[in-house]
Motif scaffolding. Structure first.
Motif, PDB file in Angstrom:
ATOM      1  N   LEU A  29       0.805  -1.330  -0.069  1.00 52.52           N
ATOM      2  CA  LEU A  29       0.048  -0.062   0.191  1.00 52.52           C
ATOM      3  C   LEU A  29       0.724   1.330   0.013  1.00 52.52           C
ATOM      4  O   LEU A  29       0.527   2.211  -0.537  1.00 52.52           O
ATOM      5  N   LEU A  30       1.866   1.336   0.670  1.00 56.81           N
ATOM      6  CA  LEU A  30       2.861   2.275   0.814  1.00 56.81           C
ATOM      7  C   LEU A  30       3.590   2.816  -0.504  1.00 56.81           C
ATOM      8  O   LEU A  30       3.361   3.697  -0.836  1.00 56.81           O
ATOM      9  N   SER A  31       3.980   1.624  -1.066  1.00 52.43           N
ATOM     10  CA  SER A  31       4.701   1.713  -2.332  1.00 52.43           C
ATOM     11  C   SER A  31       3.802   2.296  -3.626  1.00 52.43           C
ATOM     12  O   SER A  31       4.221   2.980  -4.350  1.00 52.43           O
ATOM     13  N   SER A  32       2.646   1.585  -3.306  1.00 49.85           N
ATOM     14  CA  SER A  32       1.567   2.199  -4.512  1.00 49.85           C
ATOM     15  C   SER A  32       1.286   3.450  -4.501  1.00 49.85           C
ATOM     16  O   SER A  32       0.819   4.115  -5.463  1.00 49.85           O
ATOM     17  N   SER A  33       0.903   3.690  -3.154  1.00 50.07           N
ATOM     18  CA  SER A  33       0.479   5.027  -2.976  1.00 50.07           C
ATOM     19  C   SER A  33       1.654   6.208  -3.254  1.00 50.07           C
ATOM     20  O   SER A  33       1.273   7.265  -3.770  1.00 50.07           O
ATOM     21  N   GLU A  34       2.644   5.820  -3.062  1.00 55.14           N
ATOM     22  CA  GLU A  34       3.768   6.515  -3.258  1.00 55.14           C
ATOM     23  C   GLU A  34       4.112   6.862  -4.642  1.00 55.14           C
ATOM     24  O   GLU A  34       4.411   7.936  -5.242  1.00 55.14           O
ATOM     25  N   ALA A  35       3.857   5.562  -5.536  1.00 55.60           N
ATOM     26  CA  ALA A  35       4.050   5.855  -6.916  1.00 55.60           C
ATOM     27  C   ALA A  35       2.847   6.528  -7.527  1.00 55.60           C
ATOM     28  O   ALA A  35       3.188   7.476  -8.274  1.00 55.60           O
ATOM     29  N   ALA A  36       1.752   6.460  -7.021  1.00 54.96           N
ATOM     30  CA  ALA A  36       0.364   7.346  -7.604  1.00 54.96           C
ATOM     31  C   ALA A  36       0.962   8.666  -7.205  1.00 54.96           C
ATOM     32  O   ALA A  36       0.616   9.633  -8.111  1.00 54.96           O
ATOM     33  N   GLU A  37       1.498   9.008  -6.013  1.00 53.90           N
ATOM     34  CA  GLU A  37       1.730  10.459  -5.925  1.00 53.90           C
ATOM     35  C   GLU A  37       2.733  11.047  -6.758  1.00 53.90           C
ATOM     36  O   GLU A  37       2.609  12.328  -7.219  1.00 53.90           O
ATOM     37  N   MET A  38       3.912  10.187  -6.920  1.00 52.81           N
ATOM     38  CA  MET A  38       4.860  10.761  -8.006  1.00 52.81           C
ATOM     39  C   MET A  38       4.237  11.035  -9.261  1.00 52.81           C
ATOM     40  O   MET A  38       4.495  11.947 -10.162  1.00 52.81           O
ATOM     41  N   ILE A  39       3.420  10.126  -9.625  1.00 53.01           N
ATOM     42  CA  ILE A  39       2.592  10.206 -11.245  1.00 53.01           C
ATOM     43  C   ILE A  39       1.787  11.475 -11.044  1.00 53.01           C
ATOM     44  O   ILE A  39       2.011  12.351 -11.907  1.00 53.01           O
ATOM     45  N   LEU A  40       1.093  11.679 -10.107  1.00 56.40           N
ATOM     46  CA  LEU A  40       0.253  13.020 -10.028  1.00 56.40           C
ATOM     47  C   LEU A  40       1.197  14.241  -9.877  1.00 56.40           C
ATOM     48  O   LEU A  40       0.936  15.192 -10.730  1.00 56.40           O
ATOM     49  N   ARG A  41       2.213  14.426  -9.341  1.00 53.77           N
ATOM     50  CA  ARG A  41       3.216  15.325  -9.332  1.00 53.77           C
ATOM     51  C   ARG A  41       3.799  15.638 -10.720  1.00 53.77           C
ATOM     52  O   ARG A  41       3.912  16.761 -11.298  1.00 53.77           O
ATOM     53  N   VAL A  42       4.165  14.560 -11.585  1.00 57.51           N
ATOM     54  CA  VAL A  42       4.643  14.796 -12.731  1.00 57.51           C
ATOM     55  C   VAL A  42       3.502  15.315 -13.696  1.00 57.51           C
ATOM     56  O   VAL A  42       3.837  16.267 -14.298  1.00 57.51           O
ATOM     57  N   ASP A  43       2.275  14.761 -13.525  1.00 57.34           N
ATOM     58  CA  ASP A  43       1.213  15.354 -14.422  1.00 57.34           C
ATOM     59  C   ASP A  43       1.004  16.712 -13.984  1.00 57.34           C
ATOM     60  O   ASP A  43       0.938  17.481 -15.054  1.00 57.34           O
ATOM     61  N   ASP A  44       1.177  17.153 -12.843  1.00 58.63           N
ATOM     62  CA  ASP A  44       0.923  18.585 -12.486  1.00 58.63           C
ATOM     63  C   ASP A  44       2.086  19.430 -12.942  1.00 58.63           C
ATOM     64  O   ASP A  44       1.725  20.331 -13.430  1.00 58.63           O
TER      65      ASP A  44
END
Length: 142
Positions: free
Chosen positions: A116-131
């Motif tokens: 859960l931690l790893s997948s949440s961190e990966a999703a957050e990084m993707i969202l930051r890149v998208d931003d």
């Protein structure tokens, strides 16, 4: 791989806490996130609903990988969890639903927390890149 399985086994021996398997924890977490989203009155609701939907995809992958109809099984699992049967999950030997505790199907708490931690961190990084990518381009000199 064999190495991954041995790592999970060694971590489970060190920390013996386990959860019901078969997608039961993901369905319970998705239900909790959805319930909490009903108390939020901001745009965060959209992210919370998307997170709950993402959690529900885990049992779908279990059923798909076993060759069963994931839509039907996960709809039934969601109904069981709304009935309060939170230890119920996907029982892939017969292609149905069952009480994971009674069947002895469990998974390591520590591994689940790390996933859960790893997948949440990966999703957050993707969202930051998208931003960053979605920002308006800067004006260039001609």
């Amino acid at each position: 791989s064999l190495h991954d399985a041995l790592c999970v086994l060694s971590q489970t021996v060190k920390n013996t806490a386990v959860l019901p398997g078969g997608g039961a924890p993901e369905m319970l977490m998705a239900q909790a996130v959805e319930e909490e989203s009903k108390r939020v009155a901001s745009k965060h609701v959209v992210a919370m609903e998307a997170y709950a939907k993402a959690l529900r995809t885990m049992p779908m992958h279990i059923a798909d990988n076993a060759g069963y109809d994931s839509t039907e099984l996960c709809a039934g699992l969601k109904a069981k969890h709304h009935e309060g049967r939170h230890t119920w999950g996907l029982e892939m030997d017969r292609g149905g639903l069952g009480d994971m505790v009674a069947l002895g199907i469990c998974e390591s708490l520590q591994v689940k927390e790390q996933v859960l931690l790893s997948s949440s961190e990966a999703a957050e990084m993707i969202l930051r890149v998208d931003d960053i990518v979605q920002c308006a381009p800067r004006q260039r000199q001609q």
